[in-house]
Design a protein around this motif. Structure first.
Motif, PDB file in Angstrom:
ATOM      1  N   SER A  98     -65.477  37.709 -80.835  1.00  0.00           N
ATOM      2  CA  SER A  98     -64.494  36.643 -80.635  1.00  0.00           C
ATOM      3  C   SER A  98     -63.599  37.055 -79.479  1.00  0.00           C
ATOM      4  N   TYR A  99     -63.181  36.073 -78.704  1.00  0.00           N
ATOM      5  CA  TYR A  99     -62.215  36.321 -77.637  1.00  0.00           C
ATOM      6  C   TYR A  99     -60.880  35.693 -78.025  1.00  0.00           C
ATOM      7  N   PHE A 100     -59.815  36.463 -77.874  1.00  0.00           N
ATOM      8  CA  PHE A 100     -58.458  35.918 -77.966  1.00  0.00           C
ATOM      9  C   PHE A 100     -58.044  35.573 -76.546  1.00  0.00           C
ATOM     10  N   ILE A 101     -57.597  34.340 -76.338  1.00  0.00           N
ATOM     11  CA  ILE A 101     -57.171  33.910 -75.015  1.00  0.00           C
ATOM     12  C   ILE A 101     -55.710  33.471 -75.077  1.00  0.00           C
ATOM     13  N   ALA A 102     -55.036  33.488 -73.936  1.00  0.00           N
ATOM     14  CA  ALA A 102     -53.627  33.100 -73.904  1.00  0.00           C
ATOM     15  C   ALA A 102     -53.306  32.315 -72.639  1.00  0.00           C
ATOM     16  N   HIS A 103     -52.365  31.397 -72.758  1.00  0.00           N
ATOM     17  CA  HIS A 103     -51.896  30.630 -71.607  1.00  0.00           C
ATOM     18  C   HIS A 103     -51.045  31.529 -70.720  1.00  0.00           C
ATOM     19  N   LYS A 104     -51.055  31.251 -69.425  1.00  0.00           N
ATOM     20  CA  LYS A 104     -50.347  32.104 -68.465  1.00  0.00           C
ATOM     21  C   LYS A 104     -48.858  32.186 -68.753  1.00  0.00           C
ATOM     22  N   ASN A 127     -63.457  22.897 -82.716  1.00  0.00           N
ATOM     23  CA  ASN A 127     -64.590  23.583 -82.085  1.00  0.00           C
ATOM     24  C   ASN A 127     -64.104  24.472 -80.947  1.00  0.00           C
ATOM     25  N   HIS A 128     -64.994  25.297 -80.446  1.00  0.00           N
ATOM     26  CA  HIS A 128     -64.619  26.322 -79.464  1.00  0.00           C
ATOM     27  C   HIS A 128     -64.192  25.749 -78.118  1.00  0.00           C
ATOM     28  N   THR A 129     -64.906  24.748 -77.628  1.00  0.00           N
ATOM     29  CA  THR A 129     -64.543  24.182 -76.335  1.00  0.00           C
ATOM     30  C   THR A 129     -63.162  23.545 -76.390  1.00  0.00           C
ATOM     31  N   ARG A 130     -62.849  22.915 -77.517  1.00  0.00           N
ATOM     32  CA  ARG A 130     -61.529  22.292 -77.650  1.00  0.00           C
ATOM     33  C   ARG A 130     -60.420  23.349 -77.711  1.00  0.00           C
ATOM     34  N   THR A 131     -60.706  24.485 -78.347  1.00  0.00           N
ATOM     35  CA  THR A 131     -59.725  25.573 -78.365  1.00  0.00           C
ATOM     36  C   THR A 131     -59.400  26.011 -76.946  1.00  0.00           C
ATOM     37  N   ALA A 132     -60.440  26.197 -76.138  1.00  0.00           N
ATOM     38  CA  ALA A 132     -60.226  26.614 -74.745  1.00  0.00           C
ATOM     39  C   ALA A 132     -59.365  25.601 -73.997  1.00  0.00           C
ATOM     40  N   ARG A 133     -59.635  24.322 -74.210  1.00  0.00           N
ATOM     41  CA  ARG A 133     -58.871  23.269 -73.534  1.00  0.00           C
ATOM     42  C   ARG A 133     -57.403  23.271 -73.974  1.00  0.00           C
ATOM     43  N   TYR A 185     -51.403  25.014 -77.026  1.00  0.00           N
ATOM     44  CA  TYR A 185     -51.240  26.223 -77.848  1.00  0.00           C
ATOM     45  C   TYR A 185     -51.145  27.401 -76.905  1.00  0.00           C
ATOM     46  N   GLU A 186     -50.345  28.390 -77.278  1.00  0.00           N
ATOM     47  CA  GLU A 186     -50.160  29.547 -76.405  1.00  0.00           C
ATOM     48  C   GLU A 186     -51.302  30.548 -76.512  1.00  0.00           C
ATOM     49  N   VAL A 187     -51.883  30.652 -77.701  1.00  0.00           N
ATOM     50  CA  VAL A 187     -52.965  31.607 -77.949  1.00  0.00           C
ATOM     51  C   VAL A 187     -54.091  30.885 -78.689  1.00  0.00           C
ATOM     52  N   GLY A 188     -55.331  31.277 -78.418  1.00  0.00           N
ATOM     53  CA  GLY A 188     -56.469  30.704 -79.115  1.00  0.00           C
ATOM     54  C   GLY A 188     -57.540  31.751 -79.337  1.00  0.00           C
ATOM     55  N   VAL A 189     -58.447  31.476 -80.287  1.00  0.00           N
ATOM     56  CA  VAL A 189     -59.570  32.386 -80.538  1.00  0.00           C
ATOM     57  C   VAL A 189     -60.855  31.568 -80.544  1.00  0.00           C
ATOM     58  N   ASN A 205     -69.656  27.955 -65.558  1.00  0.00           N
ATOM     59  CA  ASN A 205     -69.883  26.572 -65.110  1.00  0.00           C
ATOM     60  C   ASN A 205     -68.658  25.956 -64.435  1.00  0.00           C
ATOM     61  N   GLY A 206     -67.588  26.742 -64.275  1.00  0.00           N
ATOM     62  CA  GLY A 206     -66.377  26.239 -63.647  1.00  0.00           C
ATOM     63  C   GLY A 206     -65.661  25.189 -64.471  1.00  0.00           C
ATOM     64  N   GLU A 207     -65.804  25.270 -65.797  1.00  0.00           N
ATOM     65  CA  GLU A 207     -65.228  24.267 -66.688  1.00  0.00           C
ATOM     66  C   GLU A 207     -63.866  24.668 -67.254  1.00  0.00           C
ATOM     67  N   ILE A 208     -63.382  25.828 -66.866  1.00  0.00           N
ATOM     68  CA  ILE A 208     -62.073  26.293 -67.354  1.00  0.00           C
ATOM     69  C   ILE A 208     -61.329  26.950 -66.194  1.00  0.00           C
ATOM     70  N   ASP A 209     -60.030  26.726 -66.123  1.00  0.00           N
ATOM     71  CA  ASP A 209     -59.214  27.310 -65.065  1.00  0.00           C
ATOM     72  C   ASP A 209     -58.672  28.646 -65.555  1.00  0.00           C
TER      73      ASP A 209
END
Length: 285
Positions: free
Chosen positions: A109-115, A173-179, A186-190, A202-206
């Motif tokens: 799993s990846y934890f991601i965060a907004h800048k 779903n996962h793609t929606r979490t990334a969005r 949301y500030e953080v997602g998994v 695929n260049g689908e996320i900044d």
């Protein structure tokens, strides 16, 4: 007499009970609907060509629905996540995990965060800076988007997620979490690491807006599970034929839609860790 006989034969030929059985399969809705339809319509065509029986994909709206359709024998085969697979096999005794992606043996799993959070990536423990932030899981029944991330949060902070974060939500779903993290909703997602990497490739996320801040340890995840009674419906050896077809899937374009490099044998025992963690976190009854 000939007329009666002819009518009886016609009736028998049109009877659903005597019609060629169809293999129905489903999959957890871990990505957007368009991606799922593209992937599994091709899988249906592939399996039909290898098994010589009609094969149909049955879309579902939730992880729970995928387990329900399997339990009710509306489908005989399913592409499950780790947790949903355990639930399905416990609901249908005799069912077996028969194949998994090569990558599913050591999933993450990846934890991601907004800048805006300013959280820096960590190669050690999950950063303490996530405390007090808002968090989006994926589906409530997701292994990589909920079960294992919750386990690691509890392990790191010795608290439940809603005690660590200011607000906890479920994207579905996962793609929606990334969005949701990319836009700062949301500030953080998994999420599932393969979905993130596919979106990046695929260049689908900044990645200037959202970035990976922590990569979890590995665990077993997705797998194909088949009902134990398929041989009664399709004939002796059918389960082995399905497994062989999945293991022999080598079309690079088809594998890339998962994305997986290949499928390898799997067994129920491979998911003992998922069963244990599910019980420890209370997500598996």
């Amino acid at each position: 007499m000939r007329l009666i006989t002819g009518l009886l034969v016609a009736l028998m030929m049109s009877s659903p009970a005597l019609a060629e059985p169809t293999l129905y399969f489903t999959a957890i809705p871990d990505e957007d609907e368009t991606s799922l339809e593209k992937r599994f319509s091709k899988v249906a065509d592939y399996l039909e060509s290898k098994l010589d029986v009609p094969v149909r994909f049955v879309p579902v709206k939730s992880y729970a629905a995928s387990v329900t359709t399997f339990r009710n024998n509306q489908v005989q085969l399913a592409w499950f996540g780790g947790l949903s697979g355990v639930r399905a096999r416990e609901a249908v005794p005799g069912s077996q995990a028969i194949a998994q992606g090569a990558e599913d043996q050591k999933f993450r799993s990846y934890f991601i965060a907004h800048k805006s959070t300013g959280i820096e990536p960590s190669e050690g423990k999950l950063p303490k800076a996530v405390t007090g932030k808002t968090l989006s899981f994926g589906s409530r029944g997701s292994t990589s988007g909920r079960l294992m991330p919750e386990y690691y949060i509890r392990e790191r902070f010795n608290q439940a997620p809603d005690e660590v974060f200011s607000r906890v939500g479920f994207s579905g779903n996962h793609t929606r979490t990334a969005r949701l993290v990319e836009t700062g909703t949301y500030e953080v997602g998994v999420l599932n690491y393969t979905v993130w990497e596919k979106m990046v490739d695929n260049g689908e996320i900044d990645t200037d807006e959202a970035q990976v801040i922590w990569k979890s340890p590995t665990y077993p995840d997705y797998q194909w599970t088949i009902r134990g009674d398929v041989n009664e419906r399709f004939g002796d050896g059918f389960k082995q034929r399905v497994q062989k077809a999945l293991l022999n899937m080598d079309d690079p374009e088809l594998l890339e839609t998962f994305p997986r490099s290949a499928f390898v044998p799997a067994s129920n025992d491979d998911y003992k860790t998922i069963r244990r963690v599910g019980r420890e976190t209370g997500l598996l009854d």
